[in-house]
Every structure is written in structure tokens, then in C-alpha cells.
Design an enzyme around this catalytic site. Structure first.
Site, short mmCIF file in Angstrom:
data_model
loop_
_atom_site.label_atom_id
_atom_site.label_comp_id
_atom_site.label_asym_id
_atom_site.label_seq_id
_atom_site.Cartn_x
_atom_site.Cartn_y
_atom_site.Cartn_z
N LYS A 55 12.61 0.03 9.90
CA LYS A 55 11.73 0.51 8.83
C LYS A 55 11.92 2.01 8.59
CE LYS A 55 8.79 -2.60 6.97
NZ LYS A 55 9.27 -3.86 7.29
N LYS B 30 22.17 -20.08 3.97
CA LYS B 30 20.72 -20.17 4.15
C LYS B 30 19.99 -19.89 2.84
CE LYS B 30 16.99 -17.86 6.73
NZ LYS B 30 16.29 -17.07 5.72
N LYS C 125 14.36 -15.78 0.70
CA LYS C 125 13.81 -14.92 -0.34
C LYS C 125 14.76 -13.76 -0.61
CE LYS C 125 9.91 -13.38 0.78
NZ LYS C 125 9.15 -14.07 1.69
#
Ligand code: ADP
Ligand code: TRP
Length: 329
Positions: free
Chosen positions: A111, A194, A197
Site C-alpha cells: 500500500k 483467472k 475484478k
């Protein structure tokens, strides 16, 4: 009996990968264990969502999970911020969480690398809040994906540390819940391994029949086999994998035979996949719409879930305060 807890991110809509890879297992699992499912809206605040969008996101997530079959009469389904006791437990646990270990968490390092402009303390203590979610109900099993394994490992570390510092055997080991043979991987129809999103190849539970057809008909294929039993290219394997998930075994064998005898027409196969996918998704989509239009029902589910979750949370907070030496006058 195991106590299972699953935290659900409140952002984004569910796609077929989430449905077959997680939700269907949850629906089954709720009958075999004491289950808690909650929407992690406190956690989502670490990335500063638009305040006017947050409530709607939570509501959408709830509607989708209920429509897919989570049953509020069987499991405890709640919104994290309806149980503020979790914030107190997180505070208490943070007293024994070392800044160094929090800074070394992979998700934190990720992050701060991606968003150096937003390195807030909530991000640093994210694993402590997650441990509080889990330990609040003294969950013994937590279904998590790969990206959450380290957080779960930290939960166990915090629990062991707490038990050892205070000389108690209070918090259990929270182990990953593994669906074993039930684990299904839904491929993408763009030739990638896969559906996801972030992969941008999702077929969503709220997609209209037309959107589903369009996405399936656009699936990557090839010129077709030129010799019997030819080894399949990845995109074709993906088509067959998805067919094995949404269609009947007979349909699957029919198209497999056609492939093996070089008579396959991918257009027909895709039409069949689209039709079978629509019969899975459209009833769920209709329930999502129905639930979302029923404020009374949603409010009841949330209130009832909050009350059950708070009962368990209050018991834990009372014990933990006592163990740590906080006594009421
Ligand atoms: P996404 O970000 O694509 O929505 P997540 O990584 O948040 O998916 O995963 C949420 C849950 O859905 C996890 O339990 C994960 O294992 C499952 N899941 C996601 N994509 C797939 C897939 N393509 N096949 C099987 N399971 C999946
Ligand atoms: N961090 C989890 C995620 O991003 C969500 C979550 C929050 C969670 N608290 C939890 C998951 C407790 C399992 C248990 O997906």
C-alpha cells in the site's frame, strides 16, 4: 463445533469467480458450523471511500450475499461498524502489537509503495483490526484467499502473545478454512487463467442476460482442432472448464466428443455456455433486485445480525477487560 468467520470487502460487485470460488462454499458451510459473515466497512475506510458512496456499497454487498444464499436465520450476518466493540478490542490488542511487525506486513508495504500519499495509521494497524474481528467471536476457522494468509498468521501471533502475557488460555488458534476438493477455480474468458475484478474479465451476478451473452460470445477461442484428440490450447481449456461449472455433465461430454472428433463449432459451444450461465445468474440477479428494493427486509436482517454479533462481542470484551485488569467501579 467450529466457529467460522468471514470478512467481506464492501467494495465491488461479485463475479462468477467469487460465486463458485467462495460464496457457494459459504452457503453450504453455514449449515455445518457456527458462522459469522460481516461486511468490513471500517477496514474500507483506510482507502478513504467517498462518504456518499459507502453506505450504498455496504447495502449492495449485503444484497448480493443474501441473494446468493447466505441465510440470516442460520448464520450471523452483520455490518462491522454496527459492532463498535471491535474498535475497543482492536485498541486493547494494539498494546501488544509491535510497530516493527506491522511495518513489515506485505499488504502494508504494498500500500505505501502504491499510495505514498496516504500512509495512514489505520493502514498500519489494519491487521490488528482484522485480528479483533476474528478473536471477537473466538473464531477457529477463517476462509481466506492467499492475499490474507499473512493477516491470519498475525492474528494467531497476537492471540498466542495475549494468552502468554496474561497466563490464560483464552483466544483460540484461528486456522484457515480450506474447502479442499470443493475449491473451484473459474477461468477468465479472455484466455487468462483467472476471472477477477482486477483482471477486468468479470461476469457479474448483476449482469443482464444480454451482457452475459455478449461477454461469452466474445470469449477467446482458436481455429479449431485439425486432428482427433488434439491437445487443447489454454483458451479452449478455459471454455471447457467454465462449461464444466455451469452446464450439465451430458452437455460437457457432448461438446468434448465434438472437439475430439474435430467437429466442434465454438459458436454453438459459446451459445450453450451463455444459456447455462444465464440460468445460474438470472435468478440471483432477480433476487438482488428484489432484496435491494425491500428496505424493511434489509433493515431487519442488519438489526438482527448486529444484535447477535454484539452479544458475542460484549462477552469477549468483558473477559478481555478483566484479564487485562480493567475493572468497573
Ligand atoms: P476479486 O478481487 O477478483 O473480486 P478476491 O481476490 O477479492 O476476488 O476474492 C474473493 C473471493 O473469491 C476469494 O475467496 C477468492 O478465492 C474467490 N475468487 C475470486 N476469483 C476467483 C476465481 N476466478 N475462481 C475461484 N475463486 C475466486
Ligand atoms: N482484509 C479482508 C480482505 O481484504 C477483509 C477482512 C476484514 C476479513 N476482517 C476480516 C477477512 C476478518 C476475514 C476475517 O478481504
Amino acid at each position: 463445533m467450529e466457529t467460522v468467520l468471514s470478512g467481506i470487502r464492501s467494495t465491488g460487485q461479485l463475479h462468477l469467480g467469487n460465486y463458485y470460488g467462495a460464496l457457494k462454499n459459504f452457503v453450504k458451510m453455514q449449515h455445518d458450523a457456527r458462522c459469522y459473515f460481516f461486511i468490513a466497512d471500517y477496514h474500507s475506510l483506510t482507502t478513504h471511500p467517498d462518504p456518499s458512496a459507502l453506505h450504498g456499497n455496504v447495502r449492495n454487498a449485503l444484497a448480493e450475499y443474501l441473494a446468493a444464499g447466505l441465510d440470516p436465520n442460520v448464520a450471523t450476518i452483520y455490518v462491522q461498524s454496527d459492532v463498535p466493540q471491535v474498535a475497543e478490542l482492536s485498541l486493547l490488542l494494539s498494546m501488544h502489537a509491535y510497530v516493527g511487525e506491522l511495518e513489515r506486513t506485505v499488504s502494508f508495504k504494498d500500500k505505501i509503495r502504491k499510495h505514498p500519499e496516504n500512509v495512514n495509521a489505520g493502514l498500519l494497524t489494519y491487521p490488528v483490526l482484522m485480528a479483533a474481528d476474528i478473536l471477537m467471536h473466538r473464531a477457529t476457522r477463517v476462509p481466506v484467499g492467499k492475499d490474507q494468509e499473512q493477516h491470519l498468521e498475525m492474528t494467531r501471533k497476537f492471540a498466542r502473545r495475549f494468552n502468554s502475557i496474561y497466563g490464560v488460555d483464552y483466544f483460540p488458534e484461528s486456522l484457515p478454512y480450506n474447502f479442499g476438493n470443493d475449491l473451484v477455480k473459474v477461468p477468465g474468458l479472455d484466455g487468462s487463467g483467472k476471472m477477477g475484478k482486477s483482471e477486468g474479465n468479470g461476469i457479474y451476478l448483476v449482469d443482464s442476460d444480454k451482457e452475459i451473452s455478449k461477454k461469452v460470445m466474445k470469449a477467446v477461442s482458436d481455429g479449431g482442432p485439425t486432428e482427433p484428440h488434439q491437445v487443447m490450447a489454454d483458451p479452449i481449456q478455459n471454455l471447457f472448464s467454465i462449461m464444466s461449472i455451469v452446464s450439465t455433465p451430458d452437455t460437457y461430454s457432448y461438446f468434448m466428443d465434438k472437439y475430439n472428433s474435430c467437429e466442434i463449432r465454438y459458436g454453438d459451444m459459446k451459445k450453450q455456455i451463455a444459456a447455462d450461465m444465464i440460468s445460474v445468474i438470472s435468478p440471483i440477479r432477480e433476487r438482488i433486485v428484489e432484496i435491494k428494493s425491500n428496505d424493511k427486509y434489509i433493515n431487519e436482517v442488519v438489526a438482527d445480525g448486529a444484535s447477535k454479533a454484539r452479544e458475542s462481542a460484549n462477552a469477549t470484551i468483558k473477559d478481555v477487560r478483566e484479564i487485562m485488569g480493567i475493572k468497573s467501579f
